[in-house]
Design an enzyme around this catalytic site. Structure first.
Site, PDB file in Angstrom:
ATOM      1  N   HIS A 165       2.776   3.387  -9.093  1.00 39.32           N
ATOM      2  CA  HIS A 165       2.602   1.953  -9.354  1.00 39.32           C
ATOM      3  C   HIS A 165       3.852   1.372 -10.028  1.00 39.32           C
ATOM      4  O   HIS A 165       4.247   0.241  -9.745  1.00 39.32           O
ATOM      5  CB  HIS A 165       1.355   1.713 -10.213  1.00 39.32           C
ATOM      6  N   LEU A 171      10.958 -20.583  -4.764  1.00 39.80           N
ATOM      7  CA  LEU A 171       9.970 -19.705  -4.112  1.00 39.80           C
ATOM      8  C   LEU A 171       8.650 -19.851  -4.851  1.00 39.80           C
ATOM      9  O   LEU A 171       8.618 -19.827  -6.084  1.00 39.80           O
ATOM     10  CB  LEU A 171      10.430 -18.233  -4.206  1.00 39.80           C
ATOM     11  N   ASP A 205       0.831  -1.207   0.000  1.00 35.48           N
ATOM     12  CA  ASP A 205       0.000   0.000   0.000  1.00 35.48           C
ATOM     13  C   ASP A 205       0.867   1.258   0.000  1.00 35.48           C
ATOM     14  O   ASP A 205       1.959   1.264   0.573  1.00 35.48           O
ATOM     15  CB  ASP A 205      -0.908  -0.028   1.245  1.00 35.48           C
TER      16      ASP A 205
HETATM   17  C1  FPP Z   1      -1.842   0.273  -3.368  1.00 34.65           C
HETATM   18  O1  FPP Z   1      -1.422   1.575  -3.556  1.00 34.65           O
HETATM   19  C2  FPP Z   1      -1.337  -0.608  -4.414  1.00 34.65           C
HETATM   20  C3  FPP Z   1      -2.113  -1.112  -5.429  1.00 34.65           C
HETATM   21  C4  FPP Z   1      -3.515  -0.800  -5.613  1.00 34.65           C
HETATM   22  C5  FPP Z   1      -1.592  -2.017  -6.439  1.00 34.65           C
HETATM   23  C6  FPP Z   1      -0.275  -2.679  -6.177  1.00 34.65           C
HETATM   24  C7  FPP Z   1       0.467  -2.689  -7.441  1.00 34.65           C
HETATM   25  C8  FPP Z   1       1.796  -2.666  -7.568  1.00 34.65           C
HETATM   26  C9  FPP Z   1       2.710  -2.760  -6.424  1.00 34.65           C
HETATM   27  C10 FPP Z   1       2.433  -2.525  -8.880  1.00 34.65           C
HETATM   28  C11 FPP Z   1       2.115  -3.578  -9.852  1.00 34.65           C
HETATM   29  C12 FPP Z   1       2.520  -4.932  -9.427  1.00 34.65           C
HETATM   30  C13 FPP Z   1       2.856  -5.894 -10.276  1.00 34.65           C
HETATM   31  C14 FPP Z   1       3.071  -7.265  -9.757  1.00 34.65           C
HETATM   32  C15 FPP Z   1       3.035  -5.647 -11.692  1.00 34.65           C
HETATM   33  P1  FPP Z   1      -2.505   2.701  -3.610  1.00 34.65           P
HETATM   34  O2  FPP Z   1      -2.649   3.123  -5.018  1.00 34.65           O
HETATM   35  O3  FPP Z   1      -3.768   2.257  -2.956  1.00 34.65           O
HETATM   36  O4  FPP Z   1      -1.816   3.811  -2.765  1.00 34.65           O
HETATM   37  P2  FPP Z   1      -2.520   4.953  -1.914  1.00 34.65           P
HETATM   38  O5  FPP Z   1      -3.263   4.260  -0.801  1.00 34.65           O
HETATM   39  O6  FPP Z   1      -1.368   5.759  -1.421  1.00 34.65           O
HETATM   40  O7  FPP Z   1      -3.416   5.712  -2.848  1.00 34.65           O
END
Ligand code: FPP
Length: 246
Positions: A38, A132, A21
């Site tokens: 992202h 893994l 997150d």
């Molecule tokens: C939360 O951050 C994260 C996500 C919704 C997606 C997680 C995705 C990645 C780590 C990148 C892609 C991964 C792969 C495997 C290709 P948020 O956007 O909710 O952050 P915020 O709470 O600060 O808005």
């Protein structure tokens, strides 16, 4: 679980699950679009996988796209699926060489067929790898996981394969998307939020919870080491009485 067994907890967890997150806030702090967060988050995924391999953790589950994420704007959904497609095309061979077995859990039927094919190919290519097991939770929700397991068990009862008294925790666990994977020993969430957000609800019944005050794009091998250190120092009792030394 006997008290003796609880005391002999291995210091390295078998399964680490992570709610990644803070990508959006990381980008916002830098005046960048959310996509940049992202992208940086995808880099952190690579560091996390390397750390899990180095530390000998056999199972790692990453919450990459929740069932609730479909309700983000179409641009962000397309950015996230685009990033996933990029990751599949450019990283799977490398993961395969590293001995990583990839598995995708979630309601994959919501993705377009071409992307689903790429997911299946990645799973097939890496199926026999042992170093893994990396589970990527995509279009995943813990309640959705439980509901699909309930439906399948009900169907098996209706079709006469099972009787209701044969339904127990082990049988139910084997109908979840995570079938065959041990429950997570540690559940980590980054970004300073303290919620499970519908992640592995059944499976995390006894997981140790670790909340890190770091945005996911900044996550590195040092944070992974911190998680393992915190885990090693916790006494797990699985509901049993405290040990005499505690
Ligand atoms: C939360 O951050 C994260 C996500 C919704 C997606 C997680 C995705 C990645 C780590 C990148 C892609 C991964 C792969 C495997 C290709 P948020 O956007 O909710 O952050 P915020 O709470 O600060 O808005």
């Amino acid at each position: 679980m006997s008290l003796q067994l609880a005391d002999k907890k291995p210091s390295v967890p078998s399964h680490v699950a992570i709610i990644m997150d803070g990508n959006g806030r990381w980008a916002c702090e830098r005046g960048l679009p959310r996509l940049a967060g992202h992208r940086a988050g995808a880099e952190a995924v690579g560091r996390c996988i390397r750390a899990a391999i180095q530390r000998g953790v056999p199972y790692l589950t990453l919450y990459a796209f929740s069932s609730e994420n479909w309700s983000r704007g179409p641009k962000e959904v397309s950015d996230l699926t685009g990033l996933l497609r990029y990751y599949l095309r450019h990283k799977v061979k490398e993961l395969h060489t590293e001995g990583v077995c990839l598995r995708f859990i979630g309601d994959l039927s919501r993705f377009e067929p071409a992307l689903r094919d790429e997911l299946s190919r990645a799973e097939a290519m890496t199926r026999n790898n042992k170093r893994l097991v990396l589970l990527l939770a995509l279009s995943y929700g813990g309640r959705g996981d439980i509901m699909q397991a309930v439906r399948r068990v009900a169907q098996e009862v209706r079709d006469g394969w099972l009787t209701p008294d044969q339904i127990n925790e082990d049988l139910f666990t084997n109908h979840l998307w995570t079938a065959g994977v041990p429950d997570p020993d540690v559940m980590v969430r980054t970004s300073g939020e303290y919620r499970l957000s519908n992640f592995l609800l059944w499976q995390s019944a006894y997981a140790e919870l670790v909340f890190l005050d770091v945005f996911w794009p900044d996550f590195n091998e040092g944070h992974f080491a911190t998680v393992l250190d915190l885990y090693a120092r916790r006494e797990r009792r699985f509901g049993a009485r405290p040990s005499a030394s505690a």
